[in-house]
Motif scaffolding. Sequence first.
Motif, mmCIF file in Angstrom:
data_model
loop_
_atom_site.group_PDB
_atom_site.id
_atom_site.type_symbol
_atom_site.label_atom_id
_atom_site.label_comp_id
_atom_site.label_asym_id
_atom_site.label_seq_id
_atom_site.Cartn_x
_atom_site.Cartn_y
_atom_site.Cartn_z
ATOM 1 N N VAL A 184 8.485 -9.586 -6.420
ATOM 2 C CA VAL A 184 7.305 -8.793 -6.087
ATOM 3 C C VAL A 184 6.405 -9.652 -5.213
ATOM 4 O O VAL A 184 6.139 -10.814 -5.529
ATOM 5 C CB VAL A 184 6.555 -8.352 -7.362
ATOM 6 N N ASP A 185 5.950 -9.068 -4.092
ATOM 7 C CA ASP A 185 5.027 -9.762 -3.219
ATOM 8 C C ASP A 185 4.175 -8.740 -2.476
ATOM 9 O O ASP A 185 4.265 -7.544 -2.735
ATOM 10 C CB ASP A 185 5.759 -10.713 -2.259
ATOM 11 N N ALA A 186 3.359 -9.207 -1.565
ATOM 12 C CA ALA A 186 2.527 -8.325 -0.750
ATOM 13 C C ALA A 186 2.960 -8.462 0.700
ATOM 14 O O ALA A 186 3.314 -9.555 1.153
ATOM 15 C CB ALA A 186 1.060 -8.696 -0.904
ATOM 16 N N VAL A 187 2.959 -7.329 1.421
ATOM 17 C CA VAL A 187 3.313 -7.316 2.836
ATOM 18 C C VAL A 187 2.322 -6.435 3.583
ATOM 19 O O VAL A 187 1.640 -5.604 2.982
ATOM 20 C CB VAL A 187 4.755 -6.796 3.076
ATOM 21 N N VAL A 198 -1.100 5.194 6.155
ATOM 22 C CA VAL A 198 -2.051 4.084 6.132
ATOM 23 C C VAL A 198 -2.043 3.422 7.508
ATOM 24 O O VAL A 198 -1.084 3.567 8.260
ATOM 25 C CB VAL A 198 -1.696 3.041 5.036
ATOM 26 N N PRO A 199 -3.093 2.674 7.855
ATOM 27 C CA PRO A 199 -3.081 1.968 9.143
ATOM 28 C C PRO A 199 -2.043 0.848 9.158
ATOM 29 O O PRO A 199 -1.749 0.236 8.125
ATOM 30 C CB PRO A 199 -4.494 1.371 9.234
ATOM 31 N N PRO A 259 -2.429 -3.679 3.537
ATOM 32 C CA PRO A 259 -1.670 -4.390 2.500
ATOM 33 C C PRO A 259 -0.887 -3.413 1.622
ATOM 34 O O PRO A 259 -1.387 -2.351 1.254
ATOM 35 C CB PRO A 259 -2.753 -5.104 1.689
ATOM 36 N N LEU A 260 0.353 -3.775 1.331
ATOM 37 C CA LEU A 260 1.214 -2.995 0.441
ATOM 38 C C LEU A 260 1.822 -3.941 -0.589
ATOM 39 O O LEU A 260 2.124 -5.096 -0.273
ATOM 40 C CB LEU A 260 2.351 -2.320 1.220
ATOM 41 N N TYR A 304 4.459 -0.038 -2.190
ATOM 42 C CA TYR A 304 3.469 0.773 -2.893
ATOM 43 C C TYR A 304 2.111 0.688 -2.204
ATOM 44 O O TYR A 304 1.672 -0.392 -1.814
ATOM 45 C CB TYR A 304 3.295 0.261 -4.325
ATOM 46 N N VAL A 305 1.434 1.827 -2.100
ATOM 47 C CA VAL A 305 0.067 1.863 -1.580
ATOM 48 C C VAL A 305 -0.866 1.459 -2.722
ATOM 49 O O VAL A 305 -0.827 2.063 -3.797
ATOM 50 C CB VAL A 305 -0.297 3.282 -1.082
ATOM 51 N N PRO A 306 -1.695 0.431 -2.520
ATOM 52 C CA PRO A 306 -2.608 0.006 -3.585
ATOM 53 C C PRO A 306 -3.522 1.149 -4.032
ATOM 54 O O PRO A 306 -3.954 1.971 -3.232
ATOM 55 C CB PRO A 306 -3.434 -1.109 -2.925
ATOM 56 N N GLY A 307 -3.762 1.186 -5.335
ATOM 57 C CA GLY A 307 -4.655 2.190 -5.881
ATOM 58 C C GLY A 307 -4.008 3.523 -6.192
ATOM 59 O O GLY A 307 -4.649 4.404 -6.753
#
Length: 141
Positions: free
Chosen positions: A73-76, A88-89, A93-94, A116-119
Amino acid sequence: MRRPPKNRTSPRAIRFCRWCVCGRLDGTPALLERSTFIWDVGRLRMEFDPDAGSLNHFLLATGVDLDSARHRVDAVAADVEDAEQLGVPVGSPLLRACQITADSTSRILESADVRYVPGHILDAVADLPALVAPASAVALA
């Protein structure tokens, strides 16, 4: 006269099934899943109804040997395709979850990349007993 070569398939040739799904919550794009399965598993995936429950339970019930899964799991940042699919633009961050699933002979059955879209997503993980390590052996890398 030269004949075209016969269509031969190498005994080592592997057929794949690729899957791309945009998951929505209340009509809003929430996740983008890109999966690649070996054909024997992918053809079963095409029969699965995601509203019926767990894909892993379905595959196990059909006899697929799901033995292990490795997760990262990470952020991209959203690329152009992510942005178009998720609304999203570019650069947003995802959260990304990558998974490699193998059978008991270590043959890779699936490779997945889910963004995944945060929130919008609360994810609960409930692995099958065959896929769960003892709590003392679980470590995040």
